[in-house]
Structure formats: C-alpha cells, structure tokens
Design an enzyme around this catalytic site. Sequence first.
Site, PDB file in Angstrom:
ATOM      1  N   TYR A  60     -16.886 -21.441   7.694  1.00 32.79           N
ATOM      2  CA  TYR A  60     -15.823 -21.241   8.677  1.00 32.79           C
ATOM      3  C   TYR A  60     -16.048 -19.978   9.492  1.00 32.79           C
ATOM      4  O   TYR A  60     -16.347 -18.905   8.965  1.00 32.79           O
ATOM      5  CB  TYR A  60     -14.458 -21.145   7.967  1.00 32.79           C
ATOM      6  CG  TYR A  60     -13.347 -20.762   8.908  1.00 32.79           C
ATOM      7  CD1 TYR A  60     -12.776 -21.712   9.750  1.00 32.79           C
ATOM      8  CD2 TYR A  60     -12.899 -19.445   8.998  1.00 32.79           C
ATOM      9  CE1 TYR A  60     -11.781 -21.362  10.650  1.00 32.79           C
ATOM     10  CE2 TYR A  60     -11.901 -19.084   9.887  1.00 32.79           C
ATOM     11  CZ  TYR A  60     -11.341 -20.045  10.711  1.00 32.79           C
ATOM     12  OH  TYR A  60     -10.371 -19.700  11.597  1.00 32.79           O
ATOM     13  N   HIS A 115      -8.968 -13.263  22.314  1.00 27.72           N
ATOM     14  CA  HIS A 115      -7.769 -12.939  21.551  1.00 27.72           C
ATOM     15  C   HIS A 115      -7.128 -11.612  21.964  1.00 27.72           C
ATOM     16  O   HIS A 115      -6.118 -11.207  21.376  1.00 27.72           O
ATOM     17  CB  HIS A 115      -8.088 -12.918  20.048  1.00 27.72           C
ATOM     18  CG  HIS A 115      -8.183 -14.295  19.464  1.00 27.72           C
ATOM     19  ND1 HIS A 115      -9.133 -15.205  19.864  1.00 27.72           N
ATOM     20  CD2 HIS A 115      -7.437 -14.927  18.519  1.00 27.72           C
ATOM     21  CE1 HIS A 115      -8.974 -16.324  19.180  1.00 27.72           C
ATOM     22  NE2 HIS A 115      -7.950 -16.190  18.371  1.00 27.72           N
ATOM     23  N   ASN A 148      -9.530 -10.343  12.187  1.00 26.92           N
ATOM     24  CA  ASN A 148      -8.743 -10.839  11.061  1.00 26.92           C
ATOM     25  C   ASN A 148      -8.328  -9.647  10.205  1.00 26.92           C
ATOM     26  O   ASN A 148      -9.156  -8.761   9.933  1.00 26.92           O
ATOM     27  CB  ASN A 148      -9.590 -11.776  10.208  1.00 26.92           C
ATOM     28  CG  ASN A 148      -9.166 -13.232  10.322  1.00 26.92           C
ATOM     29  OD1 ASN A 148      -9.506 -14.029   9.480  1.00 26.92           O
ATOM     30  ND2 ASN A 148      -8.425 -13.585  11.350  1.00 26.92           N
ATOM     31  N   TYR A 152      33.464   8.188  -0.847  1.00 28.75           N
ATOM     32  CA  TYR A 152      32.194   7.660  -1.365  1.00 28.75           C
ATOM     33  C   TYR A 152      30.980   8.234  -0.647  1.00 28.75           C
ATOM     34  O   TYR A 152      29.929   8.439  -1.258  1.00 28.75           O
ATOM     35  CB  TYR A 152      32.159   6.134  -1.227  1.00 28.75           C
ATOM     36  CG  TYR A 152      33.063   5.386  -2.174  1.00 28.75           C
ATOM     37  CD1 TYR A 152      33.867   6.042  -3.092  1.00 28.75           C
ATOM     38  CD2 TYR A 152      33.096   3.998  -2.149  1.00 28.75           C
ATOM     39  CE1 TYR A 152      34.694   5.340  -3.953  1.00 28.75           C
ATOM     40  CE2 TYR A 152      33.907   3.283  -3.010  1.00 28.75           C
ATOM     41  CZ  TYR A 152      34.712   3.955  -3.908  1.00 28.75           C
ATOM     42  OH  TYR A 152      35.512   3.251  -4.759  1.00 28.75           O
ATOM     43  N   ARG A 168      30.537  11.442  -2.482  1.00 26.80           N
ATOM     44  CA  ARG A 168      30.445  11.337  -3.930  1.00 26.80           C
ATOM     45  C   ARG A 168      29.293  10.431  -4.392  1.00 26.80           C
ATOM     46  O   ARG A 168      28.667  10.682  -5.428  1.00 26.80           O
ATOM     47  CB  ARG A 168      31.772  10.786  -4.468  1.00 26.80           C
ATOM     48  CG  ARG A 168      31.865  10.828  -5.961  1.00 26.80           C
ATOM     49  CD  ARG A 168      33.062  10.101  -6.568  1.00 26.80           C
ATOM     50  NE  ARG A 168      34.117   9.698  -5.684  1.00 26.80           N
ATOM     51  CZ  ARG A 168      34.943   8.684  -5.967  1.00 26.80           C
ATOM     52  NH1 ARG A 168      34.801   8.001  -7.079  1.00 26.80           N
ATOM     53  NH2 ARG A 168      35.901   8.366  -5.134  1.00 26.80           N
ATOM     54  N   PHE A 194      -5.333 -12.715   5.245  1.00 23.31           N
ATOM     55  CA  PHE A 194      -4.826 -12.142   6.500  1.00 23.31           C
ATOM     56  C   PHE A 194      -3.321 -12.306   6.651  1.00 23.31           C
ATOM     57  O   PHE A 194      -2.723 -11.770   7.587  1.00 23.31           O
ATOM     58  CB  PHE A 194      -5.515 -12.809   7.690  1.00 23.31           C
ATOM     59  CG  PHE A 194      -5.575 -14.318   7.577  1.00 23.31           C
ATOM     60  CD1 PHE A 194      -4.429 -15.084   7.565  1.00 23.31           C
ATOM     61  CD2 PHE A 194      -6.790 -14.969   7.467  1.00 23.31           C
ATOM     62  CE1 PHE A 194      -4.472 -16.464   7.457  1.00 23.31           C
ATOM     63  CE2 PHE A 194      -6.857 -16.349   7.355  1.00 23.31           C
ATOM     64  CZ  PHE A 194      -5.688 -17.095   7.358  1.00 23.31           C
ATOM     65  N   GLU A 249      -1.464 -22.648  11.868  1.00 27.09           N
ATOM     66  CA  GLU A 249      -0.797 -21.456  11.335  1.00 27.09           C
ATOM     67  C   GLU A 249       0.699 -21.758  11.292  1.00 27.09           C
ATOM     68  O   GLU A 249       1.473 -21.288  12.113  1.00 27.09           O
ATOM     69  CB  GLU A 249      -1.124 -20.254  12.228  1.00 27.09           C
ATOM     70  CG  GLU A 249      -2.616 -19.964  12.281  1.00 27.09           C
ATOM     71  CD  GLU A 249      -3.043 -19.149  13.488  1.00 27.09           C
ATOM     72  OE1 GLU A 249      -2.159 -18.645  14.206  1.00 27.09           O
ATOM     73  OE2 GLU A 249      -4.260 -19.044  13.720  1.00 27.09           O
TER      74      GLU A 249
END
Length: 538
Positions: free
Chosen positions: A60, A90, A205, A287, A290, A343, A429
């Site tokens: 791949y 990309h 990646n 609160y 405290r 990834f 994806e």
Amino acid sequence: MSSVLDLVPDRLDLAALRAFWRAPGAIALSEAARRRIGAAQGVLEGAVRASEAPGAASIYGITTGFGENAKYAIAPDARRALQRKLVVSHATGTGPDLPDAVVRLALLLKAHGLSRGFSGVRPEVVETLIALAGGDALPVVPAWGSMGASGDLAPLAHIGLVVLGEPGGRFRHAGAVHPAERLEAVTGIAPLADLAPKEGLALINGTEVATALGLVALFEAENALAAALVAGALTLDAAFGNPDAFSALINERARRQHGQAEVARLLRGLLEGSGRTPVALRVQDPYSLRCQPQVVGAALDTLRFAATLLEREAGSTTDNPVLDPEADPEDPDSRPLISGGNFHAEPVAFAADAMALAVSEIASMAERRVAFLIDSSKSGFPPFLAAGIPGLDSGLMNAQVTAAALVCQLRVRAAPASVQSLPTSADQEDHVSMGTFGAWRLLEMVDCLRRVVAVELLAALQASYFAPRGLPEGLDGRALVLAGPLAEAKAAILARLPAPASESAFIGEDRVLAGVIDTLAEMIAEGAFRRFAPVELG
C-alpha cells in the site's frame, strides 16, 4: 536558544518536550537513531524488490495508490513521482497559520517517529526535518483542514512542501516569510531533490500536528493552573475565608483523590503567612472558595490523564503502513510492511476533550470567586469593589462581565470534538477523530482561562485593600499583615502593574482596566506564578 537536543529513539518524554517548547534549540540525530533508520531503509528496499516478482503482493502506498485509489497499481518508474504528488495534492490547508511553537514541536515529533525504525525513510528525510526545527526555518502551516484520521494530511503536506522546496510552500525565517524554493538560499538548508518510495506517505501520515497542538496547550495550561491556585488563595485571604476546607483530614485522609490532596496541600502552603484567614468570617464559604481542592484537583487529575496520552503519542510512530524492522524481505512468509490505522488520532482527540473540560471548569470556579468578591451582600466589601463614591464609580462591575463572557465562550468550546465524525475519501475514511481541531481549540481556551484568572487576580488584589463588614469589634482588618508565598505573589503582581491609587485601594476612581487584565494574562502566560504553586502535569 537552548543546548542541543540529542534525538534518541524512545527517549522523547514530556520533560524533554516541555524543555524544547520553553527553550527551542538545535537537534542532533543520535547514532542509535541512524542505526534504526538505516536498518529500516534496508528492509523497505528489500520489500520493494520482492514486490516486483511475479505474483507478489502489492504494498500500500508504494506499489499502489492511496486511500480509495489503493486499487490501482503504480508502475515502478512512477513510484517516486507518486510520493511527490501525494505531498503536493494534499497541501489543501486553509485558515490562520499554526503558531511557530506548534510547528516546531510537530517537526520534532515527526523526526522522532521516523527515527524509530518503523517507517523506512532515508536518513536525509529526518535530517531535513530536524534542520528546519532547529534552524529557525519553520514551515508556514494553515491550521484548518485536518480531520485527525488518515493522519494530519493537509498540515503535514504543507511541511512536506518546504522539505521538498516545492512551489506553494512557505517558511518563516528571522520573522520574514519566504517561498519554499528559497529555502537553501535563505537558510543554507538544502531541500530534498525527490522522495523515495513511502517517504511522501511517511511525511504526511501521522498525528504529529494534533499532538503538538495538544502539548502546547498542555504546557500553557500548567502555567494557567498555577496562576488559578494563586488567585484562589489570594481571594480566600482577602475575603477572610475559612481555610479549614483545605485540611489534610478532609482532602487526604477522608477522600482518596490524588489531585484533590495535592491542590489542598498547595493551597495550604500558599496561605502560610495569611493574616486574614485565621479570622475566618464564615463557618462555610461558598463552593467556589471552599471546594477548590475538589474541583481544581479533579481538573488536575484530568490534565494528567491527558498528559499521559499525549506523552505516549509523542513517542509513537503513526504513519502507515508500519514496517517490521526485524522482517526478512527475502522470506516469502515474512510480512515486512503491514497496513493499519496508527494515523487515527482518537487518543489525542480524547485527551483534548478531557483538557477542554478541565480548562473550562477551572475558569468557571475563578469567575464565581470574582462574582463573590464584587457582591457586597455576600463578601461584605464595597459594591463591585469600588473605592470611589457609591453609585458614581462602577469599580470591577464590568471586569466580572468580561470574565463571565469568557466562561460562556469556554463552555461552548468544551463540547466534545471527538464525537463529530464525518466520513471522507469516498467513505474509505468512514470514522475520523477530529483530534486536530479538538487540540487547536484548546489554544483559544487556555487563553480565555488566563484572562479569567487575570480578572480574579485583579479583584483579589483590590479586595486586599479593604476590610469587609462583619469583622470582630475592634479588629482593624486592614492592619493584618500578609506574609509568606502570597505576599511574594502580590509583590510580583504589583511590580508589573501601575502604582496603586492610594494606600487604601489599588484602584481608586474608575479607570481603564483592559491593560491591567492583559498584563496579568501575560504574566500567567510567562509562567510567573509557577514558583508559588509548582505543578507539572507529567
């Protein structure tokens, strides 16, 4: 600049990352890293040769396309072009640029991940990354465009453009931005001429940008947390609060929560030398005063959980496929490369969402303490802590509005990003982490926290000049002396701010307070309060 960071595989812990963030410097590739890189490169080259045999399985991203395009075989003479095209195609990021500190850490993380021997890149790829990180040649990386699933594809591709000296890439050097083609001319760093098989994939990646964002937010949150503890202690002291709520009996012996016990110890230490808390006006404070150990302690535990996830991720290799450095490519039963999903940034996404909750809650408590101080019916101080003529001067009325607005902003941002999955890449994806956005939004959130705490520091400082109603008869509250750590913290604050209006009030008549709030926020960002409440999240 700091001393040289020796990049040794599996030795990049949170302390080293924090030190590099605080004082970045040059990075040197260790011999151990070179050996691992060389061994992995040999395995990859053997696997590529073996894949060319008749009937051999595809690899791949090396002999195939990417994502949905993995069904297409890539001819041997096109494989180097494939890696370059991956980077170029990309680089689709948009929006504001990532801060330099984030980019620098991302470069370090990517270099470390590739040096561990699971990627198969050449040494010169790692050397170029560390040259950029240590040589003030930081890629300009748009912040938006990663879904934190198939790695931080877009932001890492923008880094890849500079690594290759590709048109469209940009880098920042000595405060000026230059095109990537000018890298060597401006900095002396030679870009890579091309990419060998898998190197483009290894560059883009990975979860390094999301992790770097999370780490920077974590380190900044450490500074803000310390300041919040100082502010809470100053408020309790100024308001003649009851320190019994911070006792070891309540916070260590009765309840078994580590963060709560630590926060209570820190608050007790801060209040040593307090002249006012021994004269506690109330058996039980609200609160927000405290329950600081319970709430801020839970936030501390949560931040430490996030720190653990981020430290693990920073030390990981998150590209794909993963190379087995012990495999024998000549063995037909061997599997030198295995595709998986390292990834996917879900650990970072969960860490970021956890940090968002902690940051929001610390701010929420601080704002409530400001509201207490300015409410005359609750604190006994002049309305809105105004020292001037009642009704004529507004005091800190609108400073509390600012703090409340910031808390509302934080609450919206605290909604989890990790559940916002949206499928991409033709549904290949089909589940994404949104970890990169989740970590990105933390930078704004921590900045909001700093400013809320800055408002509390200002309110507590102003309140410390007053004596509230309800003191025992004959007691001059103003005459009680503050000593110890809180006195030092108050002095540090006063040294950075304009001189007090008088001996009886820091703020006299109404004046512009925006600059005071900004200065206090800058002190928090600088870590000025960490010496009074030393907390590290590693």
